[in-house]
Design an enzyme around this catalytic site. Structure first.
Site, PDB file in Angstrom:
ATOM      1  N   GLU A  49       0.861  -1.101  -0.017  1.00 20.41           N
ATOM      2  CA  GLU A  49       0.085  -0.014  -0.019  1.00 20.41           C
ATOM      3  C   GLU A  49       0.945   1.315  -0.156  1.00 20.41           C
ATOM      4  O   GLU A  49       0.776   2.113   0.799  1.00 20.41           O
ATOM      5  CB  GLU A  49      -0.979   0.012   1.268  1.00 20.41           C
ATOM      6  N   HIS A 306      -1.121  -0.548  10.583  1.00 13.15           N
ATOM      7  CA  HIS A 306      -0.553  -1.997  10.964  1.00 13.15           C
ATOM      8  C   HIS A 306       0.937  -1.683  11.450  1.00 13.15           C
ATOM      9  O   HIS A 306       1.381  -0.629  11.368  1.00 13.15           O
ATOM     10  CB  HIS A 306      -0.084  -2.730   9.587  1.00 13.15           C
TER      11      HIS A 306
END
Length: 457
Positions: A49, A306
Site C-alpha cells: 500500500e 499496521h
C-alpha cells in the site's frame, strides 16, 4: 562455500496504509518511514500500500489544457484519467533511500494498484509479478479490492553465492468475519500464491515471503499456504521476540486502528507475516523478530495502522541432525490432505454461489430483452410513445448492467473451478503417496472413502 558459512539477512515489512485521500498523515508517515529505513539499513524492505493519488490538474486547470495536452477533447480526458494515479510516495521514498538501498522496484497492477514495492541493499537480478485471478467484486466499489488488482511480486537476489527468491504480497481484505463473502476468493488467492511460490522457487536456495495476508494464523488460507509451500513463520520460530502481545500486527493501541473492528480481539489480530524456508543443505533460523507496538520504533505516532515487522534471519549449512527439506511423514501428509480437502470444499461452495448469481443475472437479462422487445413493438405499432421513451433507457441500462454482472460471475466460476481442479489433483497425488506408505495405509482407508464421497458430491 566455506564449511562455517553463515549469512545474516535483516528484513523489514510494513503495510504502509497509503490509501489515497483516506489515510491520515500519509506524507508525514512516509517521511518518517524513510528516515527510519535509512537509519536501520535493512537488507530488504518489503512494503504494501505505497503510492498516492496525484491529481494532474491545479486551481488554474481548464478543459482547454487537457484538450491541448491530448490533441483533442476525448484524448485529453483519457490522458487526464491515466495520470490521475501516480506513485509519488514510492518516488519520494526511492529518492530518500537511494544511498542506502540502491535497488528498488514498484509492482504495478490493477486500476489503482496494490502498492507493492521493495527496497534492497543488494542488486536485483530478476523480477516479475502475478496478479491474482480473483480479486473481489467490481460492483463493491466501497471496498475497492477489485480495482487494486491484488498481486504477488517476486525479486531474485544473489547473496554470497546463494539465490534468494523474495516475495511480497497483499491478499483481499476481510470485511466481515461472521459473514465473509470473500472467503472463497481469499482461499483461491492463498492457493495461487502457494502455487506461484512452488513453481518459481525450484532453483532458489532460500525463499522469503512477506506481506499482509489478511489471514489469521489458523485461517484456512494461511494453513493451506504453509502446508503446501513448507514455509516457516518467523514469529513462531524466532529465538528472541519483542513486540506486541501474540505478535499482533493490528492492535487497539494504534491510534489509526478502528477499535470497533477489534472488539472480538482485545489483544489485536495477526495478519502480516514474515515466512521463510531453505532448500536441502541449508538451514535458516530466525534469530530475532520484532514488531512495533502501536507507535513507531522511536515512540512517536504510528507509521501505519499496521505494525511493522523486523526479522533477522541466519542462513548456514544444515548440520547433520537438521534438514531444511519439508518432511513427508504420515503426520505431515495427513495434515496436508486435511487442509486440501477443506480448501476444495470451500472453493466448491464458492463456485456454486458464483453460478447461482450467473443464473439469476441470466434471467434478468432475458426479462430485460423481453421488455425491450415489447417496447419496440409498442413503438412500431403506434402505442404510447411517451411511455416507450421513458422506459427505453432504463431497460437498456438494466440489460447492460445485468450482462456485465453475468460475465463477471461466469469468469469468477471459471477461476474457482480451475483452482478447485488443481487442488483435487494435488489431493489425489497426496492420497497416492499416503497409500504407498505401509505405516499409514490401514488408517487411511476410512478417510480416503470419505474424501472420495465429498468429491463425488
Amino acid at each position: 562455500m566455506k564449511p562455517n558459512f553463515t549469512l545474516r539477512l535483516r528484513v523489514f515489512n510494513l503495510n504502509c496504509w497509503g490509501i489515497p485521500y483516506l489515510s491520515k498523515h500519509r506524507a508525514d508517515r512516509v517521511k518518517r518511514l524513510g528516515d527510519f529505513l535509512n537509519m536501520e539499513s535493512f537488507d530488504l524492505a518489503l512494503l504494501e500500500e505505497v503510492g498516492r493519488a496525484e491529481p494532474v490538474w491545479n486551481p488554474g486547470w481548464r478543459w482547454g489544457a487537457a484538450e491541448e495536452a491530448g490533441r483533442g477533447f476525448l484524448p485529453g480526458i483519457f490522458n487526464l484519467l491515466l495520470k490521475v494515479w501516480s506513485e509519488q510516495d514510492f518516488q519520494d521514498l526511492r529518492q530518500k533511500l537511494l544511498p542506502t538501498y540502491p535497488a528498488a522496484h514498484y509492482f504495478r497492477s490493477g486500476i489503482i494498484g496494490s502498492g507493492l514495492c521493495v527496497f534492497s541493499k543488494h542488486p536485483i537480478q530478476e523480477f516479475t509479478q502475478h496478479v491474482f485471478t480473483l480479486n473481489g467484486y467490481p460492483y463493491m466499489i466501497h471496498h475497492g479490492d477489485w480495482f487494486c488488482g491484488k498481486a504477488v511480486g517476486l525479486l531474485v537476489l544473489h547473496l554470497s553465492g546463494l539465490v534468494l527468491n523474495a516475495y511480497v504480497t497483499h491478499l483481499h481484505a476481510e470485511y466481515n468475519r461472521q459473514k465473509d463473502v470473500y472467503l472463497a476468493h481469499r482461499v483461491a488467492q492463498a492457493w495461487e500464491l502457494a502455487q506461484f511460490i512452488h513453481h518459481t522457487s525450484k532453483k532458489a536456495d532460500m525463499v522469503l515471503l512477506c506481506g499482509d495476508l489478511n489471514l489469521h494464523p489458523k485461517d484456512l488460507g494461511c494453513r493451506l499456504l504453509k502446508e503446501w509451500t513448507g514455509l516457516c513463520d518467523a514469529y513462531l520460530e524466532t529465538r528472541d521476540f519483542k513486540g506486541s502481545e501474540e505478535g499482533c500486527t493490528m492492535v487497539p493501541e494504534n491510534c489509526y486502528v478502528n477499535r470497533r473492528e477489534l472488539e472480538q480481539f482485545p489483544l489485536g489480530i495477526r495478519i502480516d507475516y514474515v515466512l521463510y524456508k531453505a532448500v536441502s543443505g541449508l538451514y535458516i533460523s530466525c534469530k530475532t523478530f520484532k514488531t512495533t507496538t502501536g507507535h513507531d520504533p522511536h515512540s512517536g505516532t504510528p507509521l501505519s495502522d499496521h505494525e511493522a515487522l523486523m526479522a533477522t534471519l541466519c542462513v548456514r549449512h544444515s548440520p547433520p541432525q537438521h534438514t531444511s527439506s519439508p518432511s513427508h511423514g504420515p503426520a505431515e501428509r495427513s495434515a496436508l490432505i486435511s487442509v486440501l480437502r477443506e480448501a476444495w470444499t470451500e472453493l466448491d461452495q464458492g463456485m456454486a454461489q458464483a453460478l447461482w448469481w450467473a443464473t439469476i443475472t441470466g434471467y434478468v437479462i432475458g426479462l430485460g430483452l423481453l421488455l425491450l422487445a415489447l417496447l419496440c413493438a409498442l413503438a412500431v405499432g403506434g402505442g404510447i410513445r411517451e411511455v416507450v421513451i421513458l422506459l427505453w433507457t432504463p431497460s437498456v441500462g438494466l440489460v447492460l448492467g445485468a450482462g456485465a454482472v453475468y460475465l463477471f460471475h461466469v469468469q469468477e466460476a471459471k477461476g474457482l473451478c480451475r483452482a478447485r481442479a488443481e487442488l483435487q489433483h494435488v489431493l489425489g497425488r497426496a492420497r497416492e503417496a499416503q497409500d504407498l506408505s505401509p505405516e499409514s495405509q490401514p488408517a487411511l482407508q476410512p478417510g480416503r472413502q470419505e474424501g472420495d464421497r465429498a468429491e463425488e458430491q
